[in-house]
Scaffold this active site. Structure first.
Site, short mmCIF file in Angstrom:
data_model
loop_
_atom_site.label_atom_id
_atom_site.label_comp_id
_atom_site.label_asym_id
_atom_site.label_seq_id
_atom_site.Cartn_x
_atom_site.Cartn_y
_atom_site.Cartn_z
N ASN A 10 -13.56 -35.14 68.98
CA ASN A 10 -13.64 -33.76 68.05
C ASN A 10 -12.66 -32.88 68.78
O ASN A 10 -12.49 -32.69 69.94
CB ASN A 10 -15.17 -33.20 68.57
CG ASN A 10 -15.24 -31.93 67.99
OD1 ASN A 10 -14.27 -31.14 68.21
ND2 ASN A 10 -16.31 -31.77 67.23
N HIS A 13 -11.76 -27.75 70.17
CA HIS A 13 -11.34 -27.06 71.22
C HIS A 13 -9.95 -26.95 71.44
O HIS A 13 -9.48 -26.08 72.25
CB HIS A 13 -12.26 -27.09 72.41
CG HIS A 13 -13.71 -27.09 72.11
ND1 HIS A 13 -14.17 -25.73 71.58
CD2 HIS A 13 -14.83 -27.87 72.29
CE1 HIS A 13 -15.48 -26.00 70.98
NE2 HIS A 13 -15.94 -26.99 71.56
N HIS A 46 -15.26 -29.48 63.14
CA HIS A 46 -15.99 -28.54 62.59
C HIS A 46 -15.35 -27.18 62.05
O HIS A 46 -15.08 -26.47 62.77
CB HIS A 46 -17.02 -28.16 63.66
CG HIS A 46 -18.22 -27.66 63.35
ND1 HIS A 46 -19.18 -27.22 64.18
CD2 HIS A 46 -18.63 -27.00 62.05
CE1 HIS A 46 -20.32 -26.53 63.72
NE2 HIS A 46 -19.91 -26.44 62.28
N ARG A 48 -16.25 -24.17 60.86
CA ARG A 48 -17.51 -23.27 60.89
C ARG A 48 -17.29 -21.94 59.95
O ARG A 48 -16.13 -21.80 59.69
CB ARG A 48 -17.44 -22.52 62.44
CG ARG A 48 -17.90 -23.49 63.48
CD ARG A 48 -18.40 -22.88 64.71
NE ARG A 48 -19.60 -22.25 64.70
CZ ARG A 48 -20.64 -22.76 65.41
NH1 ARG A 48 -20.78 -24.18 65.94
NH2 ARG A 48 -21.72 -22.30 64.99
N ARG A 52 -14.10 -19.99 63.83
CA ARG A 52 -13.70 -19.46 65.15
C ARG A 52 -12.83 -20.49 65.82
O ARG A 52 -12.18 -20.06 66.70
CB ARG A 52 -14.99 -19.33 66.12
CG ARG A 52 -15.70 -20.68 66.43
CD ARG A 52 -16.91 -20.44 67.22
NE ARG A 52 -17.98 -19.62 66.74
CZ ARG A 52 -19.26 -19.78 67.05
NH1 ARG A 52 -19.38 -20.50 67.97
NH2 ARG A 52 -20.13 -19.16 66.30
N GLU A 73 -17.19 -31.91 60.01
CA GLU A 73 -18.61 -31.30 60.36
C GLU A 73 -18.73 -29.98 59.88
O GLU A 73 -17.79 -29.15 59.76
CB GLU A 73 -18.57 -31.20 62.02
CG GLU A 73 -19.69 -31.71 62.78
CD GLU A 73 -19.72 -31.14 64.09
OE1 GLU A 73 -19.00 -31.92 64.72
OE2 GLU A 73 -20.28 -30.21 64.49
N THR A 104 -23.32 -25.90 68.50
CA THR A 104 -24.37 -26.49 67.71
C THR A 104 -25.64 -26.57 68.72
O THR A 104 -25.51 -27.54 69.56
CB THR A 104 -24.09 -27.85 67.04
OG1 THR A 104 -22.74 -27.37 66.41
CG2 THR A 104 -24.92 -27.96 65.91
N GLU A 154 -26.76 -38.60 63.37
CA GLU A 154 -26.01 -38.41 64.46
C GLU A 154 -27.05 -37.90 65.38
O GLU A 154 -27.60 -36.69 65.24
CB GLU A 154 -24.90 -37.48 64.55
CG GLU A 154 -24.22 -37.32 65.74
CD GLU A 154 -22.61 -36.95 66.01
OE1 GLU A 154 -22.03 -37.24 65.03
OE2 GLU A 154 -22.42 -36.04 66.70
N HIS A 197 -22.86 -34.85 71.53
CA HIS A 197 -22.94 -33.64 72.13
C HIS A 197 -23.21 -33.46 73.53
O HIS A 197 -24.36 -33.92 74.22
CB HIS A 197 -24.25 -32.61 71.46
CG HIS A 197 -23.89 -31.10 71.49
ND1 HIS A 197 -24.13 -30.48 72.67
CD2 HIS A 197 -23.56 -30.34 70.66
CE1 HIS A 197 -23.89 -29.20 72.52
NE2 HIS A 197 -23.51 -28.97 71.09
#
Ligand code: PXP
Length: 252
Positions: A10, A13, A46, A48, A52, A73, A104, A154, A197
């Site tokens: 992922n 970040h 993801h 969003r 962000r 995502e 999440t 998931e 996660h």
């Protein structure tokens, strides 16, 4: 049967860091390309509602440039479904989204939102997108995923990782037992099982021992490690941890 285990990286970040300065570095696409070169089997991002970290243009560039499957995502909103159908990623992982959360926080409410999730799952399915539901590791959630017709779930590993991080061994054992039971039930119902996660090297190794788990999606820890040892080395260490856990899969 022990399934091969994939690593989805992922890259949200890398975008978080970029957006902190408002410029163009670090580029999440560059992180994705490097992750693939280092052995990632797929890339997760993801988009969003508040944009962000990942932005619309990032998702487009990821889809165009990466050579491995893209896992989009997203919340199950009309806006995101339209973007996903336009983007045509390999897969969509549907997640709950709250504006005030840092990440999440929990799995989807697959019981209350069952009808809506069934509609979205079949709409994306018709567009050729494989849908995964991000769920709590509970029997009810797996039953609901089956009723919804999702090909993949998931399992949210956050509560388990959190218990371990706080040294709460009993709670951790309880959460791991839930993950194991949910993975077994998903496999019995022919639902592909992913997990993610809050995973780090140690928790990735442990969860890899569950033979029903086919894919781990890992972001924050890998990007954090990349600051110190580089993304390539972090992914190499993560793969080694997963392989060590997988080698113990028969004993799980
Ligand atoms: N899987 C899902 C569905 C997520 O929402 C997240 C967080 O964005 C992850 C995996 C990755 O979690 P982490 O960044 O803690 O590794």
């Amino acid at each position: 049967m022990v399934l091969p285990l994939r690593l989805g990286v992922n890259v949200d970040h890398a975008a978080t860091l970029r957006n902190a300065r408002g410029g163009s570095v670090p580029d999440p696409l560059r992180a994705a390309l490097l992750a693939i070169a280092a052995g990632a089997d797929g890339i997760t991002a993801h988009l969003r509602e508040d944009r962000r970290h990942i932005r619309d243009d990032d998702m487009k560039r990821l889809k165009q440039e990466i050579t491995k499957p893209l896992n989009f995502e997203m919340a199950a909103t009309d806006e995101m479904v339209a973007i996903a159908i336009d983007t045509r990623p390999h897969a969509c992982c549907l997640v709950p989204e709250k504006r005030s959360e840092r990440t999440t926080e929990g799995g989807l409410d697959v019981i209350t939102a069952q009808e809506h999730l069934r509609t979205v799952t079949s709409e994306l399915g018709r567009a050729g997108v494989r849908v995964s539901l991000f769920v709590e590791p509970s029997i009810e959630a797996i039953e609901a995923a089956r009723a919804i017709g999702a090909p993949v779930v998931e399992l949210h590993t956050g509560a388990w990782c959190d218990a371990l991080a706080h040294g709460e061994t009993e709670r951790a054992a309880h959460e791991f037992a839930r993950l194991k039971a949910a993975a077994i039930l998903a496999s019995e119902k022919a639902i592909e099982c992913h997990a993610g996660h809050g995973l780090d090297y140690e928790t990735a190794r442990e969860i890899s021992a569950l033979p029903q788990v086919a894919e781990l999606n890992i972001g924050h820890f890998l990007i954090a490690e990349a600051i110190f040892i580089g993304l390539e080395a972090a992914i190499g260490k993560m793969r080694a941890a997963m392989e060590a856990g997988r080698a113990a899969a028969g004993a799980a």
